[in-house]
Design a protein around this motif. Sequence first.
Motif, mmCIF file in Angstrom:
data_model
loop_
_atom_site.group_PDB
_atom_site.id
_atom_site.type_symbol
_atom_site.label_atom_id
_atom_site.label_comp_id
_atom_site.label_asym_id
_atom_site.label_seq_id
_atom_site.Cartn_x
_atom_site.Cartn_y
_atom_site.Cartn_z
ATOM 1 N N TRP A 84 0.836 -1.191 0.000
ATOM 2 C CA TRP A 84 0.000 0.000 0.000
ATOM 3 C C TRP A 84 0.874 1.246 0.000
ATOM 4 C CZ3 TRP A 84 -0.426 -3.661 4.027
ATOM 5 C CH2 TRP A 84 -1.427 -4.606 3.819
ATOM 6 N N PRO A 85 0.333 2.363 -0.473
ATOM 7 C CA PRO A 85 1.051 3.629 -0.308
ATOM 8 C C PRO A 85 1.264 3.884 1.181
ATOM 9 C CG PRO A 85 -0.778 3.896 -1.838
ATOM 10 C CD PRO A 85 -0.925 2.538 -1.202
ATOM 11 N N ASP A 86 2.352 4.573 1.505
ATOM 12 C CA ASP A 86 2.569 4.903 2.916
ATOM 13 C C ASP A 86 2.682 6.403 3.094
ATOM 14 O OD1 ASP A 86 5.883 5.197 3.697
ATOM 15 O OD2 ASP A 86 5.386 4.272 1.776
ATOM 16 N N ILE A 87 2.260 6.835 4.263
ATOM 17 C CA ILE A 87 2.307 8.252 4.587
ATOM 18 C C ILE A 87 3.690 8.575 5.138
ATOM 19 C CG2 ILE A 87 1.394 7.959 6.935
ATOM 20 C CD1 ILE A 87 -0.167 10.632 6.434
ATOM 21 N N GLY A 88 4.189 9.713 4.721
ATOM 22 C CA GLY A 88 5.469 10.197 5.234
ATOM 23 C C GLY A 88 5.310 11.628 5.701
ATOM 24 N N PHE A 89 6.052 11.978 6.725
ATOM 25 C CA PHE A 89 6.019 13.348 7.231
ATOM 26 C C PHE A 89 7.326 13.653 7.937
ATOM 27 C CE2 PHE A 89 3.493 10.487 9.901
ATOM 28 C CZ PHE A 89 4.236 10.470 11.077
ATOM 29 N N ALA A 90 7.781 14.863 7.770
ATOM 30 C CA ALA A 90 8.979 15.356 8.458
ATOM 31 C C ALA A 90 8.869 16.875 8.497
ATOM 32 C CB ALA A 90 10.245 14.938 7.725
ATOM 33 N N PHE A 91 9.034 17.416 9.669
ATOM 34 C CA PHE A 91 8.935 18.860 9.843
ATOM 35 C C PHE A 91 10.180 19.383 10.526
ATOM 36 C CE2 PHE A 91 4.728 17.415 9.095
ATOM 37 C CZ PHE A 91 4.203 18.402 8.263
ATOM 38 N N ALA A 92 10.560 20.603 10.177
ATOM 39 C CA ALA A 92 11.734 21.222 10.789
ATOM 40 C C ALA A 92 11.564 21.205 12.305
ATOM 41 C CB ALA A 92 11.908 22.646 10.274
ATOM 42 N N GLN A 93 12.626 20.911 12.985
ATOM 43 C CA GLN A 93 12.609 20.754 14.443
ATOM 44 C C GLN A 93 11.963 21.951 15.143
ATOM 45 O OE1 GLN A 93 14.985 18.276 16.207
ATOM 46 N NE2 GLN A 93 14.167 18.823 18.185
ATOM 47 N N ARG A 94 12.209 23.134 14.628
ATOM 48 C CA ARG A 94 11.675 24.328 15.300
ATOM 49 C C ARG A 94 10.144 24.387 15.279
ATOM 50 N NH1 ARG A 94 14.282 25.589 10.764
ATOM 51 N NH2 ARG A 94 13.240 26.722 9.087
ATOM 52 N N TYR A 95 9.491 23.513 14.481
ATOM 53 C CA TYR A 95 8.028 23.495 14.415
ATOM 54 C C TYR A 95 7.414 22.277 15.103
ATOM 55 C CZ TYR A 95 9.095 27.070 11.021
ATOM 56 O OH TYR A 95 9.600 28.189 10.414
ATOM 57 N N HIS A 96 8.236 21.480 15.764
ATOM 58 C CA HIS A 96 7.718 20.309 16.488
ATOM 59 C C HIS A 96 6.873 20.765 17.676
ATOM 60 C CE1 HIS A 96 11.001 17.260 15.038
ATOM 61 N NE2 HIS A 96 10.399 17.881 14.041
ATOM 62 N N GLY A 97 5.920 19.915 18.053
ATOM 63 C CA GLY A 97 5.125 20.172 19.249
ATOM 64 C C GLY A 97 4.016 21.189 19.074
ATOM 65 N N ARG A 98 3.659 21.507 17.837
ATOM 66 C CA ARG A 98 2.616 22.502 17.588
ATOM 67 C C ARG A 98 1.386 21.902 16.904
ATOM 68 N NH1 ARG A 98 6.127 27.716 15.532
ATOM 69 N NH2 ARG A 98 7.721 27.565 17.139
ATOM 70 N N GLY A 99 1.346 20.582 16.773
ATOM 71 C CA GLY A 99 0.207 19.938 16.132
ATOM 72 C C GLY A 99 0.221 20.005 14.616
ATOM 73 N N ILE A 100 1.315 20.490 14.045
ATOM 74 C CA ILE A 100 1.398 20.655 12.592
ATOM 75 C C ILE A 100 1.416 19.304 11.886
ATOM 76 C CG2 ILE A 100 2.896 21.483 10.722
ATOM 77 C CD1 ILE A 100 3.687 23.781 12.705
ATOM 78 N N ALA A 101 2.199 18.366 12.384
ATOM 79 C CA ALA A 101 2.281 17.050 11.740
ATOM 80 C C ALA A 101 0.925 16.357 11.780
ATOM 81 C CB ALA A 101 3.356 16.189 12.402
ATOM 82 N N PHE A 102 0.217 16.442 12.892
ATOM 83 C CA PHE A 102 -1.108 15.832 12.993
ATOM 84 C C PHE A 102 -2.075 16.474 11.995
ATOM 85 C CE2 PHE A 102 -5.415 15.578 14.744
ATOM 86 C CZ PHE A 102 -5.554 14.203 14.848
ATOM 87 N N GLU A 103 -2.060 17.779 11.918
ATOM 88 C CA GLU A 103 -2.949 18.503 11.005
ATOM 89 C C GLU A 103 -2.640 18.131 9.546
ATOM 90 O OE1 GLU A 103 -3.863 23.189 9.991
ATOM 91 O OE2 GLU A 103 -3.328 22.659 12.052
ATOM 92 N N ALA A 104 -1.370 18.108 9.195
ATOM 93 C CA ALA A 104 -0.972 17.778 7.821
ATOM 94 C C ALA A 104 -1.280 16.326 7.484
ATOM 95 C CB ALA A 104 0.517 18.068 7.627
ATOM 96 N N ALA A 105 -0.987 15.417 8.408
ATOM 97 C CA ALA A 105 -1.238 13.996 8.161
ATOM 98 C C ALA A 105 -2.733 13.713 8.066
ATOM 99 C CB ALA A 105 -0.594 13.151 9.257
ATOM 100 N N THR A 106 -3.535 14.370 8.876
ATOM 101 C CA THR A 106 -4.990 14.200 8.809
ATOM 102 C C THR A 106 -5.513 14.633 7.444
ATOM 103 O OG1 THR A 106 -5.219 14.476 11.201
ATOM 104 C CG2 THR A 106 -7.185 14.885 9.871
#
Length: 178
Positions: free
Chosen positions: A99-121
Motif C-alpha cells: 500500500w502507499p505509505d504516509i510520510g512526514f517530516a517537519f523542521a525541528q523548530r516546528y515540532h510540538g505545535r500539532g502541525i504534523a497531525f494537522e498535515a497527516a490528517t
Amino acid sequence: MREISSQARLLPNETPRLHFRLLSDSDAEFVLALLNEPDWLKYIGDKNVHTLEDALAYIHTGPLAMFAQQGFCLSLVERIQDGVPLGLCGLLQRESLQWPDIGFAFAQRYHGRGIAFEAATATLKHAKETLGLTKVAAITALNNEASMGLLSKLGFTLQDKTALPGHDEPSNLFLKIL
C-alpha cells in the motif's frame, strides 16, 4: 500502476493553518536544511543531500518523479499566514510495500505545535476522498517514539516489522484502514 484521473492528481489543498504544494527548485535551500536535520538523519537516514545541487536532484527524482508516476508524493507544507515552509507530508509508493505509505517530516523548530497531525490528517482525507485509497501504511524507525505516537493518534495500528531496501535496521510497519 494504478490509473489516477486528472482530478485526483491534486494534493491536499489547505487546512486552517497549512497549505500543501508541489516542491519546486526554489525550495532547494529548505530541502537541503530539512534533510540534514538531526532527527531526519537519525530516523529517516542520510539521503546524500549535501549541496543545493543534491537538493534539486532530490526534488526532481523523488517527490516530483513520484507525482508524475503515481499522482501523489511528499508535498511541501507551508504556513498559510506567511508562506514559510514547515516540512514535508504526503504519500509514497515503495516497491517493497503493498500500500502507499504516509510520510512526514517537519523542521525541528516546528515540532510540538500539532502541525504534523494537522498535515497527516489532511493527507489521509485526501487519500480516501480524492485518491480512493482504502488502506495506507506507515513506516517508522524502531525507536522513533514521536512518530509512533502520532501514528497511533491518527488511528494506525502496528502490524509487524519490515526490512526496507537500503536500510540496515528493520522498521515498524503500521496500517490504517480508511
